[in-house]
Design a protein around this motif. Structure first.
Motif, PDB file in Angstrom:
ATOM      1  N   ILE A   5       0.861  -1.186   0.000  1.00 47.51           N
ATOM      2  CA  ILE A   5       0.000   0.000   0.000  1.00 47.51           C
ATOM      3  C   ILE A   5       0.894   1.231   0.000  1.00 47.51           C
ATOM      4  O   ILE A   5       1.773   1.375   0.861  1.00 47.51           O
ATOM      5  CB  ILE A   5      -0.939   0.031   1.218  1.00 47.51           C
ATOM      6  N   CYS A  10      -2.894   6.069  -0.330  1.00 49.05           N
ATOM      7  CA  CYS A  10      -4.015   5.492   0.428  1.00 49.05           C
ATOM      8  C   CYS A  10      -4.843   6.609   1.060  1.00 49.05           C
ATOM      9  O   CYS A  10      -4.304   7.595   1.540  1.00 49.05           O
ATOM     10  CB  CYS A  10      -3.451   4.584   1.520  1.00 49.05           C
ATOM     11  N   GLU A  11      -6.174   6.426   1.041  1.00 49.15           N
ATOM     12  CA  GLU A  11      -7.057   7.411   1.682  1.00 49.15           C
ATOM     13  C   GLU A  11      -7.791   6.831   2.881  1.00 49.15           C
ATOM     14  O   GLU A  11      -8.777   7.400   3.351  1.00 49.15           O
ATOM     15  CB  GLU A  11      -8.022   7.992   0.635  1.00 49.15           C
ATOM     16  N   GLY A  12      -7.352   5.667   3.338  1.00 48.40           N
ATOM     17  CA  GLY A  12      -7.894   5.114   4.580  1.00 48.40           C
ATOM     18  C   GLY A  12      -9.321   4.618   4.500  1.00 48.40           C
ATOM     19  O   GLY A  12     -10.009   4.503   5.516  1.00 48.40           O
ATOM     20  N   ILE A  13      -9.775   4.281   3.313  1.00 53.03           N
ATOM     21  CA  ILE A  13     -11.169   3.874   3.122  1.00 53.03           C
ATOM     22  C   ILE A  13     -11.427   2.479   3.703  1.00 53.03           C
ATOM     23  O   ILE A  13     -12.535   2.167   4.120  1.00 53.03           O
ATOM     24  CB  ILE A  13     -11.513   3.935   1.621  1.00 53.03           C
ATOM     25  N   ALA A  14     -10.377   1.661   3.719  1.00 54.35           N
ATOM     26  CA  ALA A  14     -10.399   0.365   4.406  1.00 54.35           C
ATOM     27  C   ALA A  14     -11.262  -0.710   3.750  1.00 54.35           C
ATOM     28  O   ALA A  14     -11.546  -1.725   4.385  1.00 54.35           O
ATOM     29  CB  ALA A  14     -10.759   0.523   5.878  1.00 54.35           C
ATOM     30  N   ASP A  15     -11.697  -0.521   2.517  1.00 52.61           N
ATOM     31  CA  ASP A  15     -12.395  -1.606   1.818  1.00 52.61           C
ATOM     32  C   ASP A  15     -11.505  -2.844   1.713  1.00 52.61           C
ATOM     33  O   ASP A  15     -11.976  -3.973   1.744  1.00 52.61           O
ATOM     34  CB  ASP A  15     -12.786  -1.166   0.397  1.00 52.61           C
ATOM     35  N   CYS A  16     -10.218  -2.612   1.608  1.00 52.08           N
ATOM     36  CA  CYS A  16      -9.265  -3.714   1.479  1.00 52.08           C
ATOM     37  C   CYS A  16      -9.162  -4.562   2.737  1.00 52.08           C
ATOM     38  O   CYS A  16      -8.899  -5.760   2.674  1.00 52.08           O
ATOM     39  CB  CYS A  16      -7.890  -3.167   1.126  1.00 52.08           C
ATOM     40  N   PHE A  39      -3.268   2.604   5.741  1.00 53.51           N
ATOM     41  CA  PHE A  39      -3.118   1.196   6.097  1.00 53.51           C
ATOM     42  C   PHE A  39      -1.837   0.637   5.491  1.00 53.51           C
ATOM     43  O   PHE A  39      -1.264   1.221   4.568  1.00 53.51           O
ATOM     44  CB  PHE A  39      -4.340   0.403   5.614  1.00 53.51           C
ATOM     45  N   CYS A  56      -9.992  -1.757  -3.902  1.00 55.40           N
ATOM     46  CA  CYS A  56      -9.573  -0.394  -3.546  1.00 55.40           C
ATOM     47  C   CYS A  56     -10.096   0.611  -4.569  1.00 55.40           C
ATOM     48  O   CYS A  56      -9.857   0.458  -5.761  1.00 55.40           O
ATOM     49  CB  CYS A  56      -8.049  -0.289  -3.473  1.00 55.40           C
ATOM     50  N   PRO A  57     -10.796   1.665  -4.103  1.00 51.97           N
ATOM     51  CA  PRO A  57     -11.335   2.665  -5.031  1.00 51.97           C
ATOM     52  C   PRO A  57     -10.332   3.752  -5.415  1.00 51.97           C
ATOM     53  O   PRO A  57     -10.650   4.599  -6.257  1.00 51.97           O
ATOM     54  CB  PRO A  57     -12.501   3.270  -4.233  1.00 51.97           C
ATOM     55  N   VAL A  58      -9.156   3.722  -4.814  1.00 50.73           N
ATOM     56  CA  VAL A  58      -8.183   4.796  -5.045  1.00 50.73           C
ATOM     57  C   VAL A  58      -7.122   4.316  -6.042  1.00 50.73           C
ATOM     58  O   VAL A  58      -6.384   3.365  -5.766  1.00 50.73           O
ATOM     59  CB  VAL A  58      -7.530   5.222  -3.720  1.00 50.73           C
ATOM     60  N   ALA A  61      -3.216   3.121  -5.283  1.00 52.07           N
ATOM     61  CA  ALA A  61      -2.938   3.056  -3.837  1.00 52.07           C
ATOM     62  C   ALA A  61      -2.273   1.740  -3.461  1.00 52.07           C
ATOM     63  O   ALA A  61      -1.600   1.664  -2.432  1.00 52.07           O
ATOM     64  CB  ALA A  61      -4.218   3.246  -3.035  1.00 52.07           C
ATOM     65  N   ILE A  62      -2.477   0.699  -4.280  1.00 54.63           N
ATOM     66  CA  ILE A  62      -1.853  -0.593  -3.998  1.00 54.63           C
ATOM     67  C   ILE A  62      -1.090  -1.041  -5.232  1.00 54.63           C
ATOM     68  O   ILE A  62      -1.606  -0.991  -6.343  1.00 54.63           O
ATOM     69  CB  ILE A  62      -2.917  -1.654  -3.645  1.00 54.63           C
TER      70      ILE A  62
HETATM   71  S1  SF4 Z   1      -9.001   0.298   0.096  1.00 60.30           S
HETATM   72 FE1  SF4 Z   1      -7.301   1.481  -0.828  1.00 60.30          FE
HETATM   73  S2  SF4 Z   1      -7.532   3.568  -0.015  1.00 60.30           S
HETATM   74 FE2  SF4 Z   1      -8.744   2.165   1.267  1.00 60.30          FE
HETATM   75  S3  SF4 Z   1      -7.345   1.613   2.981  1.00 60.30           S
HETATM   76 FE3  SF4 Z   1      -7.163   0.037   1.401  1.00 60.30          FE
HETATM   77  S4  SF4 Z   1      -5.416   0.773   0.142  1.00 60.30           S
HETATM   78 FE4  SF4 Z   1      -6.108   2.498   1.336  1.00 60.30          FE
END
Ligand code: SF4
Ligand code: SF4
Length: 75
Positions: A5, A10-16, A39, A56-58, A61-62
């Motif tokens: 990540i 990363c925007e901390g959305i935490a879908d992952c 994360f 991940c919607p960003v 980010a990964i």
């Molecule tokens: S889903 Fe993407 S943006 Fe959200 S915490 Fe995980 S890596 Fe970060």
């Protein structure tokens, strides 16, 4: 190869976090350069399934390789 990540994308959305089948994605302390939660992936536990990338919607980010220079960890 483990996934990474990118801390400052990363925007901390935490879908992952809930999508990861081995629960190897953990919250970092404080905020990143965007001012959001962030994360990190435990490389030793990641099984390289790629599900986190799919959810991940960003964009970007990964990344699908081990890039410790892009990912902060609390350690
Ligand atoms: S889903 Fe993407 S943006 Fe959200 S915490 Fe995980 S890596 Fe970060
Ligand atoms: S690649 Fe799979 S095992 Fe690794 S962090 Fe992403 S969802 Fe978890």
């Amino acid at each position: 190869m483990p996934h990474t990540i990118v801390t400052d994308i990363c925007e901390g959305i935490a879908d992952c976090v809930s999508a990861c089948p081995v629960a190897c994605i953990h919250p970092g302390p404080g905020k990143n350069v965007k001012g959001t939660d962030w994360f990190w992936i435990d490389f030793a536990t990641c099984i390289d399934c790629g599900i986190c990338v799919q959810v991940c919607p960003v964009t970007d980010a990964i990344v699908g390789e081990e890039r410790p220079e892009l990912q902060k960890t609390p350690k």
